[in-house]
Design a protein around this motif. Structure first.
Motif, mmCIF file in Angstrom:
data_model
loop_
_atom_site.group_PDB
_atom_site.id
_atom_site.type_symbol
_atom_site.label_atom_id
_atom_site.label_comp_id
_atom_site.label_asym_id
_atom_site.label_seq_id
_atom_site.Cartn_x
_atom_site.Cartn_y
_atom_site.Cartn_z
ATOM 1 N N PRO A 23 0.711 -1.302 0.071
ATOM 2 C CA PRO A 23 0.131 0.003 0.008
ATOM 3 C C PRO A 23 0.909 1.273 -0.179
ATOM 4 O O PRO A 23 0.407 2.421 -0.350
ATOM 5 N N GLY A 24 2.109 1.057 0.411
ATOM 6 C CA GLY A 24 3.059 2.230 0.266
ATOM 7 C C GLY A 24 4.387 1.752 0.568
ATOM 8 O O GLY A 24 4.798 0.356 0.649
ATOM 9 N N LEU A 25 5.454 2.777 0.643
ATOM 10 C CA LEU A 25 6.725 2.562 0.984
ATOM 11 C C LEU A 25 7.191 2.847 2.448
ATOM 12 O O LEU A 25 8.299 3.331 2.462
ATOM 13 N N ALA A 29 3.746 0.448 6.422
ATOM 14 C CA ALA A 29 2.964 -0.363 5.157
ATOM 15 C C ALA A 29 3.831 -1.708 4.593
ATOM 16 O O ALA A 29 3.116 -2.442 4.439
ATOM 17 N N ILE A 30 4.862 -1.574 4.848
ATOM 18 C CA ILE A 30 5.822 -3.067 4.468
ATOM 19 C C ILE A 30 5.557 -3.948 5.539
ATOM 20 O O ILE A 30 5.433 -4.931 5.232
ATOM 21 N N ALA A 31 5.258 -3.454 6.790
ATOM 22 C CA ALA A 31 5.045 -4.259 7.778
ATOM 23 C C ALA A 31 3.736 -5.120 7.667
ATOM 24 O O ALA A 31 3.486 -6.210 7.982
ATOM 25 N N THR A 32 2.829 -4.428 7.175
ATOM 26 C CA THR A 32 1.497 -5.208 6.900
ATOM 27 C C THR A 32 1.603 -6.211 5.947
ATOM 28 O O THR A 32 0.608 -7.012 5.943
ATOM 29 N N VAL A 33 2.318 -6.008 5.226
ATOM 30 C CA VAL A 33 2.692 -7.365 4.224
ATOM 31 C C VAL A 33 3.556 -8.188 4.510
ATOM 32 O O VAL A 33 3.458 -9.428 4.345
ATOM 33 N N THR A 34 4.931 -7.655 5.125
ATOM 34 C CA THR A 34 5.907 -8.767 5.250
ATOM 35 C C THR A 34 5.987 -9.214 6.856
ATOM 36 O O THR A 34 6.891 -10.053 7.224
ATOM 37 N N GLY A 53 12.455 8.636 -9.492
ATOM 38 C CA GLY A 53 13.306 9.103 -8.454
ATOM 39 C C GLY A 53 12.685 9.849 -7.342
ATOM 40 O O GLY A 53 13.445 9.443 -5.958
ATOM 41 N N ASP A 54 11.842 10.278 -7.429
ATOM 42 C CA ASP A 54 10.923 10.769 -6.343
ATOM 43 C C ASP A 54 10.419 9.952 -5.241
ATOM 44 O O ASP A 54 10.626 9.787 -4.220
ATOM 45 N N VAL A 55 9.928 8.998 -5.936
ATOM 46 C CA VAL A 55 9.391 7.585 -5.034
ATOM 47 C C VAL A 55 10.424 6.877 -4.323
ATOM 48 O O VAL A 55 10.259 6.728 -3.168
ATOM 49 N N LEU A 56 11.820 6.666 -4.803
ATOM 50 C CA LEU A 56 12.771 6.118 -4.164
ATOM 51 C C LEU A 56 13.373 7.108 -3.416
ATOM 52 O O LEU A 56 13.593 6.550 -2.013
ATOM 53 N N ALA A 57 13.440 8.445 -3.331
ATOM 54 C CA ALA A 57 13.819 9.292 -2.340
ATOM 55 C C ALA A 57 12.717 9.267 -1.145
ATOM 56 O O ALA A 57 13.232 9.346 0.022
ATOM 57 N N GLN A 58 11.663 9.334 -1.500
ATOM 58 C CA GLN A 58 10.455 9.191 -0.333
ATOM 59 C C GLN A 58 10.612 7.907 0.515
ATOM 60 O O GLN A 58 10.722 7.811 1.757
ATOM 61 N N ALA A 59 11.069 6.659 -0.392
ATOM 62 C CA ALA A 59 11.296 5.447 0.537
ATOM 63 C C ALA A 59 12.569 5.590 1.447
ATOM 64 O O ALA A 59 12.760 4.803 2.527
ATOM 65 N N MET A 60 13.616 6.112 0.723
ATOM 66 C CA MET A 60 14.717 6.486 1.559
ATOM 67 C C MET A 60 14.499 7.290 2.805
ATOM 68 O O MET A 60 15.139 6.762 3.632
ATOM 69 N N ARG A 61 13.831 8.026 2.666
ATOM 70 C CA ARG A 61 13.602 9.266 3.805
ATOM 71 C C ARG A 61 12.670 8.467 4.827
ATOM 72 O O ARG A 61 12.940 8.671 5.943
ATOM 73 N N SER A 62 11.932 7.356 4.394
ATOM 74 C CA SER A 62 11.042 6.920 5.550
ATOM 75 C C SER A 62 11.785 5.537 5.899
ATOM 76 O O SER A 62 11.199 4.836 7.046
ATOM 77 N N LEU A 172 8.830 -8.061 -3.883
ATOM 78 C CA LEU A 172 7.747 -7.429 -4.109
ATOM 79 C C LEU A 172 7.555 -6.489 -5.078
ATOM 80 O O LEU A 172 8.647 -5.541 -5.217
ATOM 81 N N ASN A 173 6.565 -6.244 -5.729
ATOM 82 C CA ASN A 173 6.389 -5.110 -6.683
ATOM 83 C C ASN A 173 5.879 -3.984 -6.274
ATOM 84 O O ASN A 173 5.051 -3.666 -5.223
ATOM 85 N N PHE A 174 6.278 -2.440 -6.591
ATOM 86 C CA PHE A 174 6.018 -1.383 -6.357
ATOM 87 C C PHE A 174 6.222 -0.756 -7.720
ATOM 88 O O PHE A 174 7.106 0.150 -7.715
ATOM 89 N N ALA A 175 5.395 -0.665 -8.716
ATOM 90 C CA ALA A 175 5.586 0.055 -9.844
ATOM 91 C C ALA A 175 5.723 1.505 -9.589
ATOM 92 O O ALA A 175 5.198 2.078 -8.603
ATOM 93 N N ALA A 176 6.537 2.081 -10.404
ATOM 94 C CA ALA A 176 7.061 3.720 -10.232
ATOM 95 C C ALA A 176 5.962 4.529 -10.267
ATOM 96 O O ALA A 176 6.011 5.554 -9.369
ATOM 97 N N TYR A 177 5.038 4.343 -10.853
ATOM 98 C CA TYR A 177 3.731 4.913 -10.879
ATOM 99 C C TYR A 177 2.572 4.409 -11.149
ATOM 100 O O TYR A 177 2.664 3.378 -11.914
ATOM 101 N N GLN A 178 1.414 4.774 -10.851
ATOM 102 C CA GLN A 178 0.103 4.469 -11.361
ATOM 103 C C GLN A 178 -0.775 5.645 -12.208
ATOM 104 O O GLN A 178 -0.918 6.734 -11.579
ATOM 105 N N VAL A 179 -1.034 5.528 -13.381
ATOM 106 C CA VAL A 179 -1.653 6.368 -14.155
ATOM 107 C C VAL A 179 -2.835 6.170 -14.615
ATOM 108 O O VAL A 179 -3.053 5.055 -15.026
ATOM 109 N N GLU A 180 -3.750 6.883 -14.849
ATOM 110 C CA GLU A 180 -5.254 6.826 -15.317
ATOM 111 C C GLU A 180 -5.511 7.490 -16.648
ATOM 112 O O GLU A 180 -5.100 8.662 -16.815
ATOM 113 N N VAL A 181 -5.605 6.734 -17.908
ATOM 114 C CA VAL A 181 -6.066 7.291 -19.080
ATOM 115 C C VAL A 181 -7.592 7.649 -19.029
ATOM 116 O O VAL A 181 -8.226 6.870 -18.827
ATOM 117 N N CYS A 182 -7.955 8.644 -19.630
ATOM 118 C CA CYS A 182 -9.432 8.978 -19.751
ATOM 119 C C CYS A 182 -9.512 9.518 -21.238
ATOM 120 O O CYS A 182 -8.717 9.917 -21.828
#
Length: 212
Positions: A23-25, A29-34, A53-62, A172-182
């Protein structure tokens, strides 16, 4: 077929190709799964768009992982990443840099963080896997739990490659982004495009390339 129907099919394919198993990095969130607040390793692959890169940085900070790695030499996505990194951070001279260097310098410049491990020889998804594992062996690391972060179009393929070589490792997968096409009239558009997102046409090309 209407543009609205086409958008729905695209989003279905994208959801399959770009899974997120967490559900997040954050440690919570990781503890809920692992059951543990950290994984041993988090890897970002250079095929991702800039927001990886932004997502990785946020994960590093957390504190999501014990070790962090960026994997990527020069391949078909590199020149696009060079342009988007330079546009986002004009002080970074990107010519000739590998994907691993590009993300590393972007994260250092924007967030003041240093990525510990850089793999700079791989040129495709197959190399990404084998050269990543080679570097881990060279560093004496044998992670038992790994978060894989790739461009959403290639996430499932990346996981399959790692499962071939690491059948007993928690992946564990964590795609770098999720985007919606409309649909906007008869045109396909992104609802909220992430940083560095591909053009719609290139995004469709990448997704359809995964069908086989």
């Amino acid at each position: 077929m209407t543009a609205k129907e086409t958008a729905a099919y695209i989003n279905t394919l994208a959801a399959f190709c770009g899974p997120r198993d967490l559900p997040g990095l954050t440690p919570q969130a990781i503890a809920t799964v692992t059951g543990n607040p950290q994984v041993d390793l988090l890897v970002l692959f250079g095929g991702s768009i800039l927001c990886g890169g932004d997502v990785l940085a946020q994960a590093m900070r957390s504190g999501a992982a014990k070790h962090y790695m960026v994997v990527g030499g020069a391949g078909h996505t590199t020149e696009s990443l060079r342009r988007t990194v330079h546009e986002a951070c004009p002080d970074i001279m990107t010519e000739g840099l590998t994907e691993a260097q590009l993300f590393s310098r972007y994260i250092a410049h924007k967030y003041g963080l240093q990525v510990e491990l850089l793999e700079q020889k791989s040129t495709n998804c197959g190399n990404n896997v084998t050269f990543c594992l080679d570097l881990l062996r060279q560093k004496g690391l044998a992670p038992q739990s790994i978060i894989l972060m790739q461009d959403a179009t290639m996430q499932r393929r990346m996981e399959a490659g790692f499962r071939k070589y690491l059948p007993h490792t928690t992946l564990l997968n964590f795609a770098a982004y999720q985007v919606e096409v409309c649909a906007h009239g008869n045109e396909l558009v992104y609802k909220t495009p992430p940083a560095g997102m591909w053009s719609i046409q290139h995004y469709l090309t990448l997704l359809l390339g995964e069908l086989s």
